[in-house]
Design a protein around this motif. Sequence first.
Motif, PDB file in Angstrom:
ATOM      1  N   LEU A  93      61.188 -12.451 -52.419  1.00  0.00           N
ATOM      2  CA  LEU A  93      60.613 -11.463 -53.324  1.00  0.00           C
ATOM      3  C   LEU A  93      60.019 -12.172 -54.529  1.00  0.00           C
ATOM      4  O   LEU A  93      60.510 -13.222 -54.945  1.00  0.00           O
ATOM      5  CB  LEU A  93      61.685 -10.471 -53.778  1.00  0.00           C
ATOM      6  CG  LEU A  93      62.370  -9.674 -52.670  1.00  0.00           C
ATOM      7  CD1 LEU A  93      63.469  -8.808 -53.257  1.00  0.00           C
ATOM      8  CD2 LEU A  93      61.373  -8.822 -51.921  1.00  0.00           C
ATOM      9  N   LEU A  94      58.980 -11.598 -55.097  1.00  0.00           N
ATOM     10  CA  LEU A  94      58.392 -12.168 -56.301  1.00  0.00           C
ATOM     11  C   LEU A  94      59.440 -12.172 -57.407  1.00  0.00           C
ATOM     12  O   LEU A  94      60.155 -11.182 -57.588  1.00  0.00           O
ATOM     13  CB  LEU A  94      57.169 -11.358 -56.718  1.00  0.00           C
ATOM     14  CG  LEU A  94      56.002 -11.378 -55.735  1.00  0.00           C
ATOM     15  CD1 LEU A  94      54.921 -10.405 -56.178  1.00  0.00           C
ATOM     16  CD2 LEU A  94      55.444 -12.769 -55.588  1.00  0.00           C
ATOM     17  N   PRO A  95      59.566 -13.257 -58.151  1.00  0.00           N
ATOM     18  CA  PRO A  95      60.592 -13.320 -59.199  1.00  0.00           C
ATOM     19  C   PRO A  95      60.264 -12.387 -60.358  1.00  0.00           C
ATOM     20  O   PRO A  95      59.124 -12.318 -60.804  1.00  0.00           O
ATOM     21  CB  PRO A  95      60.564 -14.782 -59.642  1.00  0.00           C
ATOM     22  CG  PRO A  95      59.213 -15.266 -59.261  1.00  0.00           C
ATOM     23  CD  PRO A  95      58.792 -14.485 -58.060  1.00  0.00           C
ATOM     24  N   ILE A  96      61.277 -11.661 -60.801  1.00  0.00           N
ATOM     25  CA  ILE A  96      61.120 -10.753 -61.934  1.00  0.00           C
ATOM     26  C   ILE A  96      62.421 -10.729 -62.722  1.00  0.00           C
ATOM     27  O   ILE A  96      63.446 -11.187 -62.246  1.00  0.00           O
ATOM     28  CB  ILE A  96      60.786  -9.304 -61.492  1.00  0.00           C
ATOM     29  CG1 ILE A  96      61.875  -8.764 -60.578  1.00  0.00           C
ATOM     30  CG2 ILE A  96      59.439  -9.225 -60.847  1.00  0.00           C
ATOM     31  CD1 ILE A  96      61.793  -7.280 -60.346  1.00  0.00           C
ATOM     32  N   GLY A  97      62.370 -10.187 -63.890  1.00  0.00           N
ATOM     33  CA  GLY A  97      63.573  -9.985 -64.685  1.00  0.00           C
ATOM     34  C   GLY A  97      63.674  -8.513 -65.044  1.00  0.00           C
ATOM     35  O   GLY A  97      62.784  -7.971 -65.695  1.00  0.00           O
ATOM     36  N   LEU A  98      64.704  -7.871 -64.570  1.00  0.00           N
ATOM     37  CA  LEU A  98      64.934  -6.457 -64.859  1.00  0.00           C
ATOM     38  C   LEU A  98      66.367  -6.267 -65.313  1.00  0.00           C
ATOM     39  O   LEU A  98      67.275  -6.958 -64.850  1.00  0.00           O
ATOM     40  CB  LEU A  98      64.702  -5.581 -63.614  1.00  0.00           C
ATOM     41  CG  LEU A  98      63.288  -5.495 -63.076  1.00  0.00           C
ATOM     42  CD1 LEU A  98      63.271  -4.705 -61.767  1.00  0.00           C
ATOM     43  CD2 LEU A  98      62.374  -4.824 -64.078  1.00  0.00           C
ATOM     44  N   ALA A  99      66.581  -5.322 -66.185  1.00  0.00           N
ATOM     45  CA  ALA A  99      67.930  -4.966 -66.613  1.00  0.00           C
ATOM     46  C   ALA A  99      68.295  -3.647 -65.958  1.00  0.00           C
ATOM     47  O   ALA A  99      67.535  -2.678 -66.026  1.00  0.00           O
ATOM     48  CB  ALA A  99      67.985  -4.829 -68.130  1.00  0.00           C
ATOM     49  N   LEU A 154      61.466 -27.679 -48.193  1.00  0.00           N
ATOM     50  CA  LEU A 154      61.214 -26.915 -49.411  1.00  0.00           C
ATOM     51  C   LEU A 154      62.139 -25.712 -49.594  1.00  0.00           C
ATOM     52  O   LEU A 154      62.278 -25.202 -50.703  1.00  0.00           O
ATOM     53  CB  LEU A 154      59.760 -26.431 -49.440  1.00  0.00           C
ATOM     54  CG  LEU A 154      58.689 -27.519 -49.487  1.00  0.00           C
ATOM     55  CD1 LEU A 154      57.299 -26.900 -49.409  1.00  0.00           C
ATOM     56  CD2 LEU A 154      58.838 -28.361 -50.739  1.00  0.00           C
ATOM     57  N   SER A 155      62.753 -25.237 -48.521  1.00  0.00           N
ATOM     58  CA  SER A 155      63.617 -24.062 -48.599  1.00  0.00           C
ATOM     59  C   SER A 155      64.958 -24.400 -49.225  1.00  0.00           C
ATOM     60  O   SER A 155      65.454 -25.519 -49.105  1.00  0.00           O
ATOM     61  CB  SER A 155      63.871 -23.484 -47.200  1.00  0.00           C
ATOM     62  OG  SER A 155      62.695 -22.956 -46.658  1.00  0.00           O
ATOM     63  N   SER A 156      65.534 -23.407 -49.906  1.00  0.00           N
ATOM     64  CA  SER A 156      66.888 -23.550 -50.450  1.00  0.00           C
ATOM     65  C   SER A 156      67.679 -22.311 -50.053  1.00  0.00           C
ATOM     66  O   SER A 156      67.134 -21.374 -49.476  1.00  0.00           O
ATOM     67  CB  SER A 156      66.833 -23.689 -51.974  1.00  0.00           C
ATOM     68  OG  SER A 156      66.420 -22.469 -52.559  1.00  0.00           O
ATOM     69  N   ASP A 157      68.975 -22.306 -50.380  1.00  0.00           N
ATOM     70  CA  ASP A 157      69.790 -21.123 -50.080  1.00  0.00           C
ATOM     71  C   ASP A 157      69.294 -19.911 -50.855  1.00  0.00           C
ATOM     72  O   ASP A 157      69.422 -18.776 -50.401  1.00  0.00           O
ATOM     73  CB  ASP A 157      71.256 -21.382 -50.423  1.00  0.00           C
ATOM     74  CG  ASP A 157      71.906 -22.360 -49.457  1.00  0.00           C
ATOM     75  OD1 ASP A 157      71.403 -22.491 -48.324  1.00  0.00           O
ATOM     76  OD2 ASP A 157      72.908 -22.981 -49.837  1.00  0.00           O
ATOM     77  N   ALA A 158      68.706 -20.120 -52.025  1.00  0.00           N
ATOM     78  CA  ALA A 158      68.255 -19.020 -52.873  1.00  0.00           C
ATOM     79  C   ALA A 158      66.831 -18.575 -52.568  1.00  0.00           C
ATOM     80  O   ALA A 158      66.509 -17.397 -52.691  1.00  0.00           O
ATOM     81  CB  ALA A 158      68.350 -19.417 -54.344  1.00  0.00           C
ATOM     82  N   VAL A 159      65.966 -19.502 -52.171  1.00  0.00           N
ATOM     83  CA  VAL A 159      64.550 -19.172 -51.978  1.00  0.00           C
ATOM     84  C   VAL A 159      64.035 -19.781 -50.675  1.00  0.00           C
ATOM     85  O   VAL A 159      63.993 -21.011 -50.534  1.00  0.00           O
ATOM     86  CB  VAL A 159      63.690 -19.692 -53.153  1.00  0.00           C
ATOM     87  CG1 VAL A 159      62.231 -19.335 -52.947  1.00  0.00           C
ATOM     88  CG2 VAL A 159      64.193 -19.136 -54.480  1.00  0.00           C
ATOM     89  N   PRO A 160      63.617 -18.935 -49.717  1.00  0.00           N
ATOM     90  CA  PRO A 160      63.004 -19.472 -48.501  1.00  0.00           C
ATOM     91  C   PRO A 160      61.567 -19.900 -48.780  1.00  0.00           C
ATOM     92  O   PRO A 160      60.870 -19.286 -49.582  1.00  0.00           O
ATOM     93  CB  PRO A 160      63.034 -18.278 -47.536  1.00  0.00           C
ATOM     94  CG  PRO A 160      63.002 -17.081 -48.423  1.00  0.00           C
ATOM     95  CD  PRO A 160      63.725 -17.475 -49.685  1.00  0.00           C
ATOM     96  N   ALA A 161      61.130 -20.993 -48.160  1.00  0.00           N
ATOM     97  CA  ALA A 161      59.746 -21.457 -48.282  1.00  0.00           C
ATOM     98  C   ALA A 161      59.163 -21.522 -46.872  1.00  0.00           C
ATOM     99  O   ALA A 161      59.678 -22.237 -46.018  1.00  0.00           O
ATOM    100  CB  ALA A 161      59.698 -22.825 -48.951  1.00  0.00           C
ATOM    101  N   HIS A 162      58.131 -20.761 -46.631  1.00  0.00           N
ATOM    102  CA  HIS A 162      57.520 -20.708 -45.306  1.00  0.00           C
ATOM    103  C   HIS A 162      56.431 -21.766 -45.182  1.00  0.00           C
ATOM    104  O   HIS A 162      55.700 -22.035 -46.133  1.00  0.00           O
ATOM    105  CB  HIS A 162      56.954 -19.308 -45.061  1.00  0.00           C
ATOM    106  CG  HIS A 162      58.018 -18.269 -45.098  1.00  0.00           C
ATOM    107  ND1 HIS A 162      58.377 -17.619 -46.264  1.00  0.00           N
ATOM    108  CD2 HIS A 162      58.832 -17.784 -44.147  1.00  0.00           C
ATOM    109  CE1 HIS A 162      59.359 -16.789 -46.005  1.00  0.00           C
ATOM    110  NE2 HIS A 162      59.651 -16.864 -44.726  1.00  0.00           N
ATOM    111  N   SER A 163      56.307 -22.345 -43.987  1.00  0.00           N
ATOM    112  CA  SER A 163      55.329 -23.417 -43.772  1.00  0.00           C
ATOM    113  C   SER A 163      53.926 -22.865 -43.512  1.00  0.00           C
ATOM    114  O   SER A 163      52.943 -23.528 -43.819  1.00  0.00           O
ATOM    115  CB  SER A 163      55.759 -24.295 -42.594  1.00  0.00           C
ATOM    116  OG  SER A 163      55.759 -23.528 -41.393  1.00  0.00           O
TER     117      SER A 163
END
Length: 117
Positions: free
Chosen positions: A57-63, A29-38
């Motif tokens: 980190l929780l995904p967010i959108g900030l400018a 389930l893990s990718s280079d962008a998002v780790p997925a813990h078992s």
Amino acid sequence: ITEHGASILRYKGSDGRLRVSMRHLDEALSSDAVPAHSFDRVEKLSPGEVVDVEIDLLPIGLAFHPGEQLRFIISGRNLLGRMMPGIREYVPANTGRHIIHTGGDSPSYLQLPVQAR
């Protein structure tokens, strides 16, 4: 507003939480962008042991505007405090000295997905 100053009106940024003993990654389930813990095993540290830990980190959108800064905080407790009155704050069972290794044989980095406007 919490006793530490957080509210829906004053957002302090994304949050990521992980006990180091629960650091095992699910390779499928893990990718280079998002780790997925078992979360299927507990891997306690031995005194002096150094391990890699990936915290998503929780995904967010900030400018961010020129001149603004990003601050990354690592803590063993919830920096926002209790989110609701009457709920006891979590007290972790861990004690002792905790060391974050950076540089040399233990490089540390913060990986952020950035989209330019």
